[in-house]
Enzyme design. Sequence first.
Site, PDB file in Angstrom:
ATOM      1  CB  SER A 187     -17.648   9.588  13.632  1.00  0.00           C
ATOM      2  OG  SER A 187     -16.955   9.747  14.843  1.00  0.00           O
ATOM      3  CG  HIS A 215     -21.453   8.492  11.822  1.00  0.00           C
ATOM      4  ND1 HIS A 215     -21.630   9.763  11.332  1.00  0.00           N
ATOM      5  CD2 HIS A 215     -21.052   8.638  13.105  1.00  0.00           C
ATOM      6  CE1 HIS A 215     -21.337  10.645  12.264  1.00  0.00           C
ATOM      7  NE2 HIS A 215     -20.975   9.993  13.361  1.00  0.00           N
ATOM      8  CE  LYS A 246     -24.144  10.798  14.789  1.00  0.00           C
ATOM      9  NZ  LYS A 246     -23.875  12.203  15.130  1.00  0.00           N
TER      10      LYS A 246
HETATM   11  C1  LIG Z   1     -20.403   6.809  16.691  1.00  0.00           C
HETATM   12  C2  LIG Z   1     -21.336   7.745  17.404  1.00  0.00           C
HETATM   13  N1  LIG Z   1     -22.121   7.262  18.383  1.00  0.00           N
HETATM   14  C3  LIG Z   1     -22.988   8.040  19.047  1.00  0.00           C
HETATM   15  C4  LIG Z   1     -23.088   9.388  18.752  1.00  0.00           C
HETATM   16  C5  LIG Z   1     -24.061  10.223  19.514  1.00  0.00           C
HETATM   17  O1  LIG Z   1     -25.172  10.463  18.726  1.00  0.00           O
HETATM   18  P1  LIG Z   1     -26.349  11.435  19.217  1.00  0.00           P
HETATM   19  O2  LIG Z   1     -26.032  12.773  18.661  1.00  0.00           O
HETATM   20  O3  LIG Z   1     -27.609  10.856  18.680  1.00  0.00           O
HETATM   21  O4  LIG Z   1     -26.306  11.436  20.717  1.00  0.00           O
HETATM   22  C6  LIG Z   1     -22.300   9.939  17.753  1.00  0.00           C
HETATM   23  C7  LIG Z   1     -22.396  11.377  17.443  1.00  0.00           C
HETATM   24  O5  LIG Z   1     -21.526  12.023  16.950  1.00  0.00           O
HETATM   25  C8  LIG Z   1     -21.393   9.090  17.057  1.00  0.00           C
HETATM   26  O6  LIG Z   1     -20.613   9.581  16.090  1.00  0.00           O
END
Ligand SMILES: Cc1ncc(COP(=O)(O)O)c(C=O)c1O
Length: 398
Positions: A187, A215, A246
């Site tokens: 990310s 993502h 997202k």
């Molecule tokens: C790679 C990744 N996994 C998990 C998450 C967590 O997502 P959530 O906001 O649905 O908890 C994020 C959030 O930024 C992320 O970038």
Amino acid sequence: MDSSLFYKKLEKITASGISPRVIQSGQGAYLVIKGKKQLNFCSSHYLGLAVDHRLKKAAISAIDKYGIGTGYRTLAGTHTLHLELEKAIAKFKKTEAAVVLSSAYMANCAAIQTILGKEDIVVSDELNHASIIDAVKLSQVKNKFIYKHVDTKSLEDQLKQASKLALTPKSDGEKPIILIITDGVFSMDGDLAPLPEIVKLAKKYNALTMVDDAHGEGVLGKGGRGIVDHFGLLGQVDIEVGSLSKAFSVTGGFIAGKKVLIEFYNQKARQRLFSIALTIPDAAAALEAVNILQKSDTVVKKLWDNVNYLKSEFKKLGFDIGKSETPIIPIMLHDENLAINFSTKLFELGVFATPIKFPMVSKGKARIRVIPSASHSKEDLDLGIKAFEKIGRKLNVI
Ligand SMILES: Cc1ncc(COP(=O)(O)O)c(C=O)c1O
């Protein structure tokens, strides 16, 4: 430590924290911050669904019909909308089944903690998301092998050590599980996990595979079906985690995979047993979002048109956009103060793009992370590009 000392210590630590910008509007192509319209150049609502009328309508009709609150899935909280959503996700992802949790953070915790015990083995990319790191801690796995970021040679070196360790049975006599875990899209840099090679190595070393595609869902693959589809690996990755916050623009997370695995999570995942289910409007809006993508790839195509245009214009101007292969476009500035200054000046020109600095990225790798969405028109993108050009020249970045 007495409590006054404890609170003084917290005060000292939090004094230098930066307060986030407060958003006073919906999250479309533009936002309102401090009463002023700003081009939204950094949210993860990739498909523009956060303000989409179809999601709003789905949430409102569901509230009218069912109210708001649900409950605990295993007690009195499994609503027909939850089951419809899980079915729709599994169909969209072309997996046998799916389970929805309250966030992808929770889904990662559930996915890892539920299947691993102390004596199992994790092999993890060094830049995996914080929720994966926390999930591994939660599982209390002692044997963790960290490989260099997206480096398959380093992964194989770690797998060799892991498979040697796996020759010794656990105290219950069973063979340890080796689980390879990777983000699908990283990310901060927008680069991709080398999933085909990971799957190949997993087969060679008898490991299970898990990808956190927070993502990549709604972004990569045919019609946004994610990184597994992007690489033509359907059915070959054991555990797929996705976020509904997202591209799908609601809230929640999911795990998709084989029926027996999902049933195991349904029965055993503590995050599902002991934490609340999605509310009615969340479940209804998320279901609508998945159904929109199931029917048409129009918004996914629009997103990629915007991404390709923006990347090519940034490159033409001479910005370093790192190694992004996705809509996450890091404008590499390296110096923290420069990144903060750049973002402040963009804000003055009506462009909202936040600086990313340590500890989110390592020292010396500060950047502005730009994320366009399907809701931007070409004129919107040009407005942003002009602002970047102006500030870039002023601050001698280009
Ligand atoms: C790679 C990744 N996994 C998990 C998450 C967590 O997502 P959530 O906001 O649905 O908890 C994020 C959030 O930024 C992320 O970038």
